[in-house]
Design a protein around this motif. Structure first.
Motif, mmCIF file in Angstrom:
data_model
loop_
_atom_site.group_PDB
_atom_site.id
_atom_site.type_symbol
_atom_site.label_atom_id
_atom_site.label_comp_id
_atom_site.label_asym_id
_atom_site.label_seq_id
_atom_site.Cartn_x
_atom_site.Cartn_y
_atom_site.Cartn_z
ATOM 1 N N GLY A 175 0.796 -1.231 0.000
ATOM 2 C CA GLY A 175 0.000 0.000 0.000
ATOM 3 C C GLY A 175 0.818 1.265 0.000
ATOM 4 O O GLY A 175 0.297 2.347 -0.277
ATOM 5 N N GLY A 176 2.110 1.180 0.290
ATOM 6 C CA GLY A 176 2.946 2.366 0.338
ATOM 7 C C GLY A 176 2.693 3.200 1.579
ATOM 8 O O GLY A 176 1.854 2.870 2.424
ATOM 9 N N MET A 177 3.422 4.297 1.704
ATOM 10 C CA MET A 177 3.308 5.183 2.871
ATOM 11 C C MET A 177 3.034 6.607 2.412
ATOM 12 O O MET A 177 3.721 7.128 1.524
ATOM 13 C CB MET A 177 4.608 5.149 3.692
ATOM 14 C CG MET A 177 4.897 3.803 4.328
ATOM 15 S SD MET A 177 6.456 3.773 5.272
ATOM 16 C CE MET A 177 7.641 3.665 3.917
ATOM 17 N N ASP A 178 2.027 7.212 3.020
ATOM 18 C CA ASP A 178 1.775 8.630 2.763
ATOM 19 C C ASP A 178 2.743 9.452 3.615
ATOM 20 O O ASP A 178 3.525 8.899 4.402
ATOM 21 C CB ASP A 178 0.314 8.976 3.037
ATOM 22 C CG ASP A 178 -0.099 8.726 4.479
ATOM 23 O OD1 ASP A 178 0.792 8.574 5.347
ATOM 24 O OD2 ASP A 178 -1.305 8.678 4.763
ATOM 25 N N PRO A 179 2.738 10.773 3.509
ATOM 26 C CA PRO A 179 3.711 11.581 4.275
ATOM 27 C C PRO A 179 3.682 11.329 5.772
ATOM 28 O O PRO A 179 4.739 11.326 6.422
ATOM 29 C CB PRO A 179 3.298 13.015 3.931
ATOM 30 C CG PRO A 179 2.743 12.917 2.542
ATOM 31 C CD PRO A 179 2.021 11.603 2.515
ATOM 32 N N ALA A 180 2.499 11.099 6.337
ATOM 33 C CA ALA A 180 2.430 10.862 7.783
ATOM 34 C C ALA A 180 3.045 9.507 8.145
ATOM 35 O O ALA A 180 3.799 9.390 9.122
ATOM 36 C CB ALA A 180 0.981 10.927 8.259
ATOM 37 N N LEU A 181 2.756 8.488 7.343
ATOM 38 C CA LEU A 181 3.246 7.157 7.660
ATOM 39 C C LEU A 181 4.754 7.037 7.499
ATOM 40 O O LEU A 181 5.423 6.357 8.290
ATOM 41 C CB LEU A 181 2.549 6.111 6.782
ATOM 42 C CG LEU A 181 1.160 5.656 7.232
ATOM 43 C CD1 LEU A 181 0.581 4.661 6.246
ATOM 44 C CD2 LEU A 181 1.224 5.044 8.622
ATOM 45 N N ILE A 182 5.319 7.666 6.490
ATOM 46 C CA ILE A 182 6.765 7.545 6.305
ATOM 47 C C ILE A 182 7.512 8.231 7.440
ATOM 48 O O ILE A 182 8.594 7.802 7.841
ATOM 49 C CB ILE A 182 7.210 8.099 4.928
ATOM 50 C CG1 ILE A 182 8.631 7.622 4.618
ATOM 51 C CG2 ILE A 182 7.116 9.617 4.874
ATOM 52 C CD1 ILE A 182 9.090 7.939 3.212
ATOM 53 N N LYS B 146 -6.107 10.812 -2.246
ATOM 54 C CA LYS B 146 -4.981 11.690 -2.517
ATOM 55 C C LYS B 146 -3.751 10.845 -2.828
ATOM 56 O O LYS B 146 -3.350 10.000 -2.027
ATOM 57 C CB LYS B 146 -4.704 12.597 -1.319
ATOM 58 C CG LYS B 146 -3.604 13.628 -1.592
ATOM 59 C CD LYS B 146 -3.439 14.571 -0.421
ATOM 60 C CE LYS B 146 -2.373 15.629 -0.706
ATOM 61 N NZ LYS B 146 -2.189 16.577 0.421
ATOM 62 N N GLU B 147 -3.172 11.064 -3.992
ATOM 63 C CA GLU B 147 -1.985 10.327 -4.395
ATOM 64 C C GLU B 147 -0.745 11.144 -4.040
ATOM 65 O O GLU B 147 -0.634 12.315 -4.417
ATOM 66 C CB GLU B 147 -2.018 10.048 -5.904
ATOM 67 C CG GLU B 147 -3.178 9.165 -6.333
ATOM 68 C CD GLU B 147 -3.170 8.911 -7.823
ATOM 69 O OE1 GLU B 147 -2.065 8.872 -8.412
ATOM 70 O OE2 GLU B 147 -4.262 8.756 -8.403
ATOM 71 N N THR B 148 0.160 10.483 -3.308
ATOM 72 C CA THR B 148 1.381 11.170 -2.878
ATOM 73 C C THR B 148 2.580 10.263 -3.099
ATOM 74 O O THR B 148 2.454 9.041 -3.220
ATOM 75 C CB THR B 148 1.320 11.535 -1.390
ATOM 76 O OG1 THR B 148 1.170 10.331 -0.607
ATOM 77 C CG2 THR B 148 0.156 12.482 -1.101
ATOM 78 N N GLN B 149 3.731 10.874 -3.168
ATOM 79 C CA GLN B 149 4.979 10.126 -3.137
ATOM 80 C C GLN B 149 5.963 10.880 -2.263
ATOM 81 O O GLN B 149 5.988 12.123 -2.259
ATOM 82 C CB GLN B 149 5.529 9.888 -4.540
ATOM 83 C CG GLN B 149 5.830 11.110 -5.355
ATOM 84 C CD GLN B 149 6.160 10.765 -6.803
ATOM 85 O OE1 GLN B 149 5.667 9.778 -7.359
ATOM 86 N NE2 GLN B 149 7.008 11.580 -7.430
ATOM 87 N N SER B 150 6.754 10.119 -1.502
ATOM 88 C CA SER B 150 7.625 10.720 -0.495
ATOM 89 C C SER B 150 9.014 10.121 -0.585
ATOM 90 O O SER B 150 9.195 8.969 -1.006
ATOM 91 C CB SER B 150 7.060 10.496 0.915
ATOM 92 O OG SER B 150 5.749 11.011 1.038
ATOM 93 N N VAL B 151 9.998 10.918 -0.163
ATOM 94 C CA VAL B 151 11.388 10.480 -0.101
ATOM 95 C C VAL B 151 11.925 10.811 1.284
ATOM 96 O O VAL B 151 11.735 11.938 1.776
ATOM 97 C CB VAL B 151 12.261 11.168 -1.169
ATOM 98 C CG1 VAL B 151 13.692 10.629 -1.120
ATOM 99 C CG2 VAL B 151 11.661 11.005 -2.557
ATOM 100 N N GLY B 152 12.565 9.854 1.924
ATOM 101 C CA GLY B 152 13.181 10.083 3.224
ATOM 102 C C GLY B 152 14.595 9.533 3.254
ATOM 103 O O GLY B 152 14.870 8.481 2.662
#
Length: 572
Positions: free
Chosen positions: A111-118, A164-170
């Motif tokens: 399911g991937g991670m949204d900004p809050a989950l990452i 809402k579709e998001t992509q995040s980098v950490g």
């Protein structure tokens, strides 16, 4: 642990203050300079800081690199409930500091991670997994596992939540934190809204903060531009997560701890693989070639046994080739299923555990022990509960799922609770019971067999030491002991295992194979059982005849009385 606030990044420390060793077990030995943090404003509150050294000390809970890799695979398996169908584990080459180097790649379509989950994933001590089926529970696995494998990790995740579709980098970079003299764990992150036609930066405080995070990621990651960074999402699909661990740790000899060149379809632990070098006895080579040993150094072997139940719509793909799951319970001969009901705490739900136990097919006899799983995940492989120095339990292997006891944080052992101790004692009893009733099937003398033979021999007046095995009056001839490594005369731990001359002449040992001895052993025991069965039948027949004889005597006595009575009547 905080996301980067966008403040000015301190410049790198002089090389004399950087870490000299790339060995994991020495990576925490670096000097801590004075803090570069500004003084607090009057009335402001200080947050609880986590020093970067804690990242390393926290990761030392993983003594074994494969245990760290398994933690990351567990996260993907937990994503099956969100539609994940695979996790890919591979080696890629990345450029850092103008030199190429290997990196570990993990890619799943969960399911991937949204900004809050990452942010929760890359902070310490948080876990949203409270299900009875998910494996992770401590909220610490991602940090300990990635930092155990390499100094730096970059995470790419794409998600579609709440329309809402998001992509995040950490970026979690031990190198960055050390070389810039940080006294707090700072994790630069950037997020994009991809609901439209292109990726729009998600700004939380200011655009300068977002740009500062991006600049730090580009400076300390293998990717030198924003465009190159965004290209990493191309193989993720509509949702999923990609993890790249780079600056992998070296061993004490200064070479990578993980070996990628020994097998193009595997990842191996270099130090463990070297143990199987030349110049070792044949029986040791046979042992090291068995999966019970290969799981120590072969990730493919370990991953094949890592999960108890076979997946229906999920694959572990290691270096481009799917891992074939291996359930060792399918490889047992003469299997038994033993039900164990542990004594759980008062008020807890009662449970029962089924343990499959048997002899392992085509394996060195020294391979033994229980494979104990917890929530489908292997925790203790080939746990030998019997003592060494005896043949009892050789080749006996069991499989069980013990959800009633808690695993340790590294998921390589269990917490040593009273329930664990009771389980260990119960498993010892299982081995003893199974061995007593089944060991003769693989060529061992049952416990107490020699004493029984002596009693029967002394009770038989026709016993003769000159009889051949096929002519002996002894209902149970002595069973021939079979060596554990396929070579005659090498077993020395079995008392009372001498072969009588009437069973096996000394000059015939060299010409008879182990298979022939084992077959003869089994045939002799079957003859023993057949003779014992016939003896029981004969006793029953004798009892029936004696009973019939007694009945006939009673009838004769009645007839005699009747005749005597008639005779007296005639006389009178």
């Amino acid at each position: 642990m905080l996301p980067s606030s966008g403040t000015t990044t301190p410049s790198a420390l002089p090389s004399s203050k950087t870490l000299e060793s790339r060995s994991f077990w020495k990576a925490g030995n670096y000097a801590v300079g004075p803090s570069s943090k500004p003084a607090l404003l009057q009335g402001s509150l200080e947050h609880a800081r986590v020093h970067p050294k804690f990242l390393h000390s926290n990761a030392t809970s993983h003594k074994w690199a494969f245990g760290a890799i398994a933690e990351i695979m567990d996260n993907a398996v937990d994503e099956i409930q969100h539609g994940a169908t695979f996790i890919k584990v591979d080696k890629i080459d990345v450029m850092k500091d103008n030199s190429p180097g290997p990196a570990l790649l993990f890619l799943d379509d969960g399911g991937g991670m949204d900004p809050a989950l990452i942010r929760k994933c890359m902070s310490l001590g948080y876990s949203s997994k409270k299900s009875n089926t998910t494996i992770g529970q401590y909220g610490n696995g991602f940090k300990t596992s990635t930092m155990r494998l390499g100094a730096d990790v970059i995470v790419f995740s794409r998600s579609n939540r709440a329309s809402k579709e998001t992509q995040s980098v950490g970026l979690l970079s031990y190198t960055f934190l050390r070389r810039t003299g940080q006294d707090d764990v700072i994790v630069p992150m950037i997020d994009f809204d991809i609901s439209g036609h292109w990726a729009e930066p998600i700004i939380y405080s200011s655009h300068d903060d977002w740009s500062s995070n991006l600049k730090t990621i580009l400076e300390w990651s293998p990717f030198s531009s924003k465009e190159e960074l965004l290209l990493q999402f191309d193989d993720i699909g509509p949702h999923g997560t990609k993890i790249i661990i780079y600056n992998l740790w070296l061993n004490d000899e200064g070479i990578y701890e993980l070996a990628f060149d020994d097998d193009d379809e595997d990842i191996r632990l270099r130090d463990e693989a070297l143990l199987g070098a030349t110049g070792v006895p044949r029986k040791t080579i046979e042992l090291q070639s068995h999966i019970s040993y290969r799981i120590r150094y072969s990730l493919r072997a370990y991953a094949s046994m890592l999960y108890l139940r076979k997946f229906n719509n999920f694959q572990i793909i290691l270096r481009g080739k799917p891992v074939q799951q291996y359930n060792i319970a399918d490889e047992l001969q003469y299997p038994n299923v033993v039900t164990y009901k542990p004594q759980v705490a008062t008020g807890s739900k009662e449970c029962s555990v089924e343990t499959t136990i048997g002899f392992l097919k085509e394996a060195p006899t020294r391979v033994a022990g229980f494979n104990v799983y917890h929530k489908n995940r292997l925790i203790r492989p080939f746990w030998k509960v019997t003592s060494d120095g005896t043949a009892k339990g050789n080749g006996v292997v069991g499989v069980l799922e013990a959800d009633f006891i808690e695993p340790a944080h590294d998921k390589q052992d269990f917490e040593r609770s009273s329930m664990f101790v009771r389980l260990e004692n119960r498993l010892k009893q299982m081995v003893n019971d199974y061995w007593r009733t089944h060991c003769h099937l693989v060529g061992y003398q049952p416990p107490g067999f020699n004493a029984k033979m002596k009693r029967q021999s002394s009770a038989s007046p026709h016993n003769s030491s000159s009889n051949l095995p096929g002519e002996s009056d002894d209902p149970c001839p002595s069973i021939v002991q079979i060596p554990d490594d396929g070579e005659l005369g090498l077993r020395d731990e079995q008392p009372g295992a001498d072969v009588p001359n009437d069973v096996m002449p000394e000059d015939g040992l060299a010409s008879i194979s182990v298979d022939q001895l084992c077959e003869e052993n089994i045939q002799l025991f079957m003859r023993c059982e057949e003779k014992a069965r016939k003896e029981v039948e004969l006793k029953q027949t004798i009892e029936e005849l004696e009973k019939g004889l007694e009945d006939m005597r009673n009838k004769c006595a009645q007839l005699s009385s009747l005749l005597e009575a008639k005779r007296k009547l005639k006389v009178t």
